[in-house]
Design a protein around this motif. Structure first.
Motif, PDB file in Angstrom:
ATOM      1  N   PHE A  30       1.722   5.748  16.938  1.00 25.34           N
ATOM      2  CA  PHE A  30       0.641   5.982  18.105  1.00 25.34           C
ATOM      3  C   PHE A  30       0.929   4.682  18.957  1.00 25.34           C
ATOM      4  CE2 PHE A  30      -1.447   5.904  14.182  1.00 25.34           C
ATOM      5  CZ  PHE A  30      -1.679   7.645  13.923  1.00 25.34           C
ATOM      6  N   GLU A  32      -3.108   8.947  24.943  1.00 19.64           N
ATOM      7  CA  GLU A  32      -3.450   8.483  26.407  1.00 19.64           C
ATOM      8  C   GLU A  32      -3.423   7.044  27.131  1.00 19.64           C
ATOM      9  OE1 GLU A  32      -4.969   9.733  24.402  1.00 19.64           O
ATOM     10  OE2 GLU A  32      -7.804   9.111  24.591  1.00 19.64           O
ATOM     11  N   ASN A  45      -6.656   2.628  18.680  1.00 17.68           N
ATOM     12  CA  ASN A  45      -7.696   2.681  18.329  1.00 17.68           C
ATOM     13  C   ASN A  45      -7.359   3.954  17.487  1.00 17.68           C
ATOM     14  OD1 ASN A  45     -10.385   0.898  18.843  1.00 17.68           O
ATOM     15  ND2 ASN A  45      -9.370   1.716  20.970  1.00 17.68           N
ATOM     16  N   MET A  46      -6.381   4.441  17.087  1.00 18.73           N
ATOM     17  CA  MET A  46      -6.097   4.886  16.706  1.00 18.73           C
ATOM     18  C   MET A  46      -4.875   4.680  15.740  1.00 18.73           C
ATOM     19  SD  MET A  46      -3.535   8.123  18.223  1.00 18.73           S
ATOM     20  CE  MET A  46      -4.471   8.785  20.495  1.00 18.73           C
ATOM     21  N   ALA A  76      -5.934   4.886  11.703  1.00 21.40           N
ATOM     22  CA  ALA A  76      -5.548   5.165  10.232  1.00 21.40           C
ATOM     23  C   ALA A  76      -5.148   4.260   9.312  1.00 21.40           C
ATOM     24  CB  ALA A  76      -3.852   5.387  10.782  1.00 21.40           C
ATOM     25  N   SER A  89     -15.611   1.947  15.120  1.00 22.08           N
ATOM     26  CA  SER A  89     -15.268   1.321  16.298  1.00 22.08           C
ATOM     27  C   SER A  89     -15.395   0.882  18.115  1.00 22.08           C
ATOM     28  CB  SER A  89     -14.485   3.279  16.943  1.00 22.08           C
ATOM     29  OG  SER A  89     -14.661   4.201  16.166  1.00 22.08           O
ATOM     30  N   ARG A  95     -14.142   4.095  21.733  1.00 19.01           N
ATOM     31  CA  ARG A  95     -12.654   4.397  21.037  1.00 19.01           C
ATOM     32  C   ARG A  95     -13.205   5.435  19.879  1.00 19.01           C
ATOM     33  NH1 ARG A  95     -12.079   3.006  25.981  1.00 19.01           N
ATOM     34  NH2 ARG A  95     -12.352  -0.001  26.148  1.00 19.01           N
ATOM     35  N   ALA A 138     -10.368   8.230  19.645  1.00 21.57           N
ATOM     36  CA  ALA A 138      -8.779   8.003  19.344  1.00 21.57           C
ATOM     37  C   ALA A 138      -9.242   6.975  17.843  1.00 21.57           C
ATOM     38  CB  ALA A 138      -8.401   6.924  19.952  1.00 21.57           C
ATOM     39  N   VAL A 139      -9.623   6.483  17.055  1.00 26.42           N
ATOM     40  CA  VAL A 139     -10.048   5.743  16.071  1.00 26.42           C
ATOM     41  C   VAL A 139     -10.097   7.277  15.216  1.00 26.42           C
ATOM     42  CG1 VAL A 139     -11.353   4.541  14.309  1.00 26.42           C
ATOM     43  CG2 VAL A 139     -11.150   3.699  16.369  1.00 26.42           C
ATOM     44  N   THR A 171      -8.772  10.234  16.143  1.00 27.61           N
ATOM     45  CA  THR A 171      -8.142  10.569  16.094  1.00 27.61           C
ATOM     46  C   THR A 171      -6.570   9.974  14.889  1.00 27.61           C
ATOM     47  OG1 THR A 171      -7.844  11.083  17.884  1.00 27.61           O
ATOM     48  CG2 THR A 171      -5.537  10.727  17.181  1.00 27.61           C
ATOM     49  N   GLY A 172      -6.581   8.535  14.782  1.00 27.97           N
ATOM     50  CA  GLY A 172      -6.091   8.837  13.700  1.00 27.97           C
ATOM     51  C   GLY A 172      -6.251   8.521  12.420  1.00 27.97           C
ATOM     52  N   VAL A 173      -7.394   8.798  12.394  1.00 26.12           N
ATOM     53  CA  VAL A 173      -8.230   8.969  10.704  1.00 26.12           C
ATOM     54  C   VAL A 173      -7.361  10.513  10.116  1.00 26.12           C
ATOM     55  CG1 VAL A 173     -10.561   9.614   8.696  1.00 26.12           C
ATOM     56  CG2 VAL A 173     -10.187   7.804  10.784  1.00 26.12           C
ATOM     57  N   GLU A 194     -11.376   9.122  26.497  1.00 24.85           N
ATOM     58  CA  GLU A 194     -10.231   8.407  24.583  1.00 24.85           C
ATOM     59  C   GLU A 194     -11.596  10.194  24.671  1.00 24.85           C
ATOM     60  OE1 GLU A 194     -11.128   6.038  26.116  1.00 24.85           O
ATOM     61  OE2 GLU A 194     -10.159   4.671  25.123  1.00 24.85           O
ATOM     62  N   HIS A 249      -8.879  12.694  26.135  1.00 23.69           N
ATOM     63  CA  HIS A 249      -7.929  13.417  25.695  1.00 23.69           C
ATOM     64  C   HIS A 249      -7.909  14.040  24.157  1.00 23.69           C
ATOM     65  CE1 HIS A 249      -5.301  13.051  29.325  1.00 23.69           C
ATOM     66  NE2 HIS A 249      -6.146  12.012  29.387  1.00 23.69           N
ATOM     67  N   ALA A 250      -8.007  13.555  23.124  1.00 22.99           N
ATOM     68  CA  ALA A 250      -8.512  13.773  21.907  1.00 22.99           C
ATOM     69  C   ALA A 250      -9.330  15.648  21.702  1.00 22.99           C
ATOM     70  CB  ALA A 250      -9.954  13.319  20.938  1.00 22.99           C
TER      71      ALA A 250
END
Lengths: 354, 67, 250
Positions: free
Chosen positions: A25, A54, A61-62, A66, C67, C71, C74-75, C77-79, C104, C107-108
């Motif tokens: 990311f 973005e 935070n992504m 993960a 988070s 955020r 975004a968190v 999205t990662g998951v 966040e 864009h998500a």
């Protein structure tokens, strides 16, 4: 083992893939964009994910998300972007979420410039964000080390449930050198099955968090993190030490500054002077013990950095006045030649230092 | 005849259940629960149809309805 | 006797910290019913936000990652990107989603992340003690708009659902309320639809829920509940703003 001739940034990206990192990311920023460019081409074909976020804030935070599920993931940026990521790094440290963050330093403060710098030493080694925490900080000095230390960063991050950082700079990121691409052992059991989020199937629900509101809970959590930091310092401190028995001076530098300083040290040696070289590889944990040994002999130390004096403070803390510590700094926008550092070495050896 | 079970110790005495009960079956009691609230009580039981509107309006899921 | 109403299984049997009459509890119950209905409890990873909403990790019987403020998209999205087979649930307040986390969520949503977003709009920062939110109504007095929100100073209350509904990545976007039994029924339907958007991999499903905050509005629970109808709904209209059934986005 594959041999190639590679840019430092690409070496990091390749190492991430070798380390089994399938999720990246990031956000574009010079001088590190080779990393997302490489991974955006490779990860989809490996069943992984490349997400151009973005913002730097979103990308860290992504990584946090993960990492909370135990997946190896990475983000990379350069100094101003790393400043933006500090919030997420603090949360990752507080929630004990692994993840690798690469900082290909450019210059600051502010927008600064895009030339190489080591101005983020304090930011990296003191935690960087809010709260009482540390991250593991690895400082490569060659393209090969960009590769090797990235793999190590993943291992240490998983082993200790702590964010790990690669602290390199524009010079190391953009230069090309020969690279041996070795494959590490994957599938090591780090005990992640005990805490990662997978959905509460056949077990109690889990929470990965940093909020502790109960009386005394947060103090206990902070002390537990401190214990972990101590364990990391005891077991994972690394330095390259090349100090002759009869050294008259020890030069210390990390990363790209160490490459220039090393040439100066070699020249001094060729001319018959006994000069040592001490290169911290882990900036946190700092190899203080190696400096204590220098201090025990009272050998003078010269710290060379591409900033106005940051690591030198850790050197002084380590030697506690037992050695005279000199500093030779080059803030961004200018790179010293080995000769300049050689001159400084000779000044100290001749007792002519101002 | 329907039956309500009210977990008095969880009631925060907000009154939303009373406000929406179409038959006026619920009232705030003068008892105190461990949190210091006067919990709601099921008073006018014979009028109750077991429609469960009270239970649905309760933010604290205090009321269970049986029929 | 048959139970006709009870606590959903996915709602942990503990007392909540929410103030008397606060709609968070009602919304939690509806979300837990959706988790139960779609049978996703054991596959769900929640991304908690910051504010009164953070305690979703105490109240839902699911795995949750905390988070930083704003955020969680975004968190999440990662998951989700690293675990596409999991169900990922977000529960955000208006300070979190509509102020500090605006980038966040937009864009998500625009990436079409198949996430389910529960957005609680109570026109105020609750946990921090009643400061002005981006959703605060014009004229509404808060601790940081003591003379009432005034548009020339603070802008207008932001209509997030209308904004998100514009984005191709959003499969479902609705605004509902939980102030009356009739609204509750519609809210439940909308929450279920937002779950389905993710279950069917159609994109982001989001529901804005108009909610009361009696404590910070300086009202009792009944008055606060009435304010939803008299003040909020006229400005924040209820309805489904986006419903894309096909998955042509992907």
């Amino acid at each position: 083992m594959t041999k190639s001739f590679e840019k430092g940034n690409v070496a990091i990206a390749k190492a991430a893939v070798s380390a089994g990192c399938l999720y990246y990311f990031g956000y574009p920023i010079t001088p590190q964009s080779d990393i997302p460019e490489y991974l955006s081409g490779v990860l989809p074909g490996l069943g992984g994910q490349f997400v151009q976020a973005e913002s730097e804030v979103a990308s860290i935070n992504m990584l946090l998300g993960a990492g909370s599920t135990g997946k190896r993931a990475m983000t990379s940026s350069s100094s101003p972007g790393i400043s933006l990521k500090q919030e997420g790094i603090s949360y990752m440290a507080g929630s004990e979420i692994p993840g690798v963050i690469v900082n290909i330093q450019r210059s600051g403060p502010g927008l600064g410039g895009i030339s190489a710098s080591q101005g983020d030493y304090f930011q990296s080694t003191r935690g960087g964000g809010h709260g009482d925490y540390r991250t593991i900080v690895l400082a490569p000095a060659t393209v090969q080390e960009m590769y090797d230390l990235t793999i190590l960063a993943f291992d240490l991050s998983d082993k200790y449930r702590i964010p790990s950082m690669i602290l390199a700079d524009a010079m190391l990121g953009q230069m090309k050198e020969p690279l041996d691409e070795w494959k590490p052992e994957l599938g090591i059991d780090y005990g992640h099955s005990e805490w990662i989020l997978t959905g509460a199937k056949g077990r109690e629900r889990r929470r990965v968090k940093s909020l502790y509101l109960g009386d005394g809970d947060l103090a206990e959590h902070n002390w537990r993190l401190a214990e972990k930091h101590k364990r990391i310092a005891e077991n994972e401190t690394r330095a390259s030490v090349d100090i002759p028995e009869d050294a008259e001076l020890v030069v210390t530098a990390f990363g790209s500054a160490a490459r220039i300083a090393r040439t100066a040290v070699d020249r001094a040696r060729e001319e018959g002077h006994s000069v040592g070289m001490l290169r911290p590889i882990t900036l946190w944990p700092f190899p203080a013990e190696e400096f204590v040994k220098v201090g025990e002999k009272g050998t003078p130390i010269l710290a060379v950095e591409l900033n106005t004096g940051q690591m030198v403070e850790d050197v002084e803390i380590a030697v506690k006045g037992a050695s005279k510590v000199s500093f030779c700094g080059y803030p961004p926008g200018y790179l010293p030649s080995p000769d300049e550092i050689y001159e400084k070495i000779m000044e100290i050896l001749k007792g002519e230092e101002n | 005849m329907p039956k309500l079970e009210i977990r008095e110790e969880r009631c925060k005495s907000c009154g939303l259940c009373i406000e929406f009960c179409p038959k006026g079956c619920l009232e705030i009691t003068d008892r105190f629960n461990p949190s210091g609230y006067n919990p709601v009580g099921w008073m006018n039981t014979e009028e109750c149809t077991g429609c469960a509107i009270c239970a649905r309006m309760c933010p604290d899921v205090v009321i269970e309805v049986f029929k | 006797m048959k139970q006709v109403f009870g606590r959903p299984e996915s709602l942990v049997d503990v007392a909540s910290h929410f103030c008397p009459g606060c709609h968070h509890g009602t919304i939690h119950r509806l979300v837990a019913e959706a988790i139960d209905h779609y049978g996703v409890r054991e596959e769900t990873i929640g991304a908690a936000s910051v504010g009164c909403s953070v305690f979703m990790y105490d109240y839902f019987d699911i795995d949750v990652v905390e988070s930083p403020h704003g955020r969680s998209p975004a968190v999440a999205t990662g998951v989700k990107r690293s675990n596409p087979e999991k169900f990922v649930l977000l529960y955000q307040g208006d300070g979190d989603l509509a102020a500090i986390g605006t980038a966040e969520i937009i864009h998500a949503a625009n990436r079409g992340e198949p996430l389910t977003v529960i957005f609680v709009n109570n026109t105020v920062y609750g946990m921090t003690g009643g400061q002005m939110a981006p959703t605060t109504m014009l004229g509404q007095r808060t601790t940081t708009s003591p003379y009432g929100r005034e548009f020339s100073q603070d802008g207008y209350p932001i209509k997030i659902t209308e904004m998100l509904a514009q984005l191709e990545g959003v499969a479902y976007a609705a605004r509902v309320a939980v102030d009356t039994p009739a609204h509750l029924a519609k809210a439940k339907k909308a929450i279920f639809a937002a779950f389905e958007a993710q279950v069917e991999k159609r994109g982001m499903g989001m529901v804005e829920i108009l909610s009361s905050c009696p404590t910070n509005w300086g009202m009792n629970a009944i008055e606060a509940n009435k304010r939803i109808e008299t003040e909020m709904i006229p400005y924040f209209p209820l309805g489904v703003f986006k419903e894309r059934k096909g998955s042509d986005f992907f």
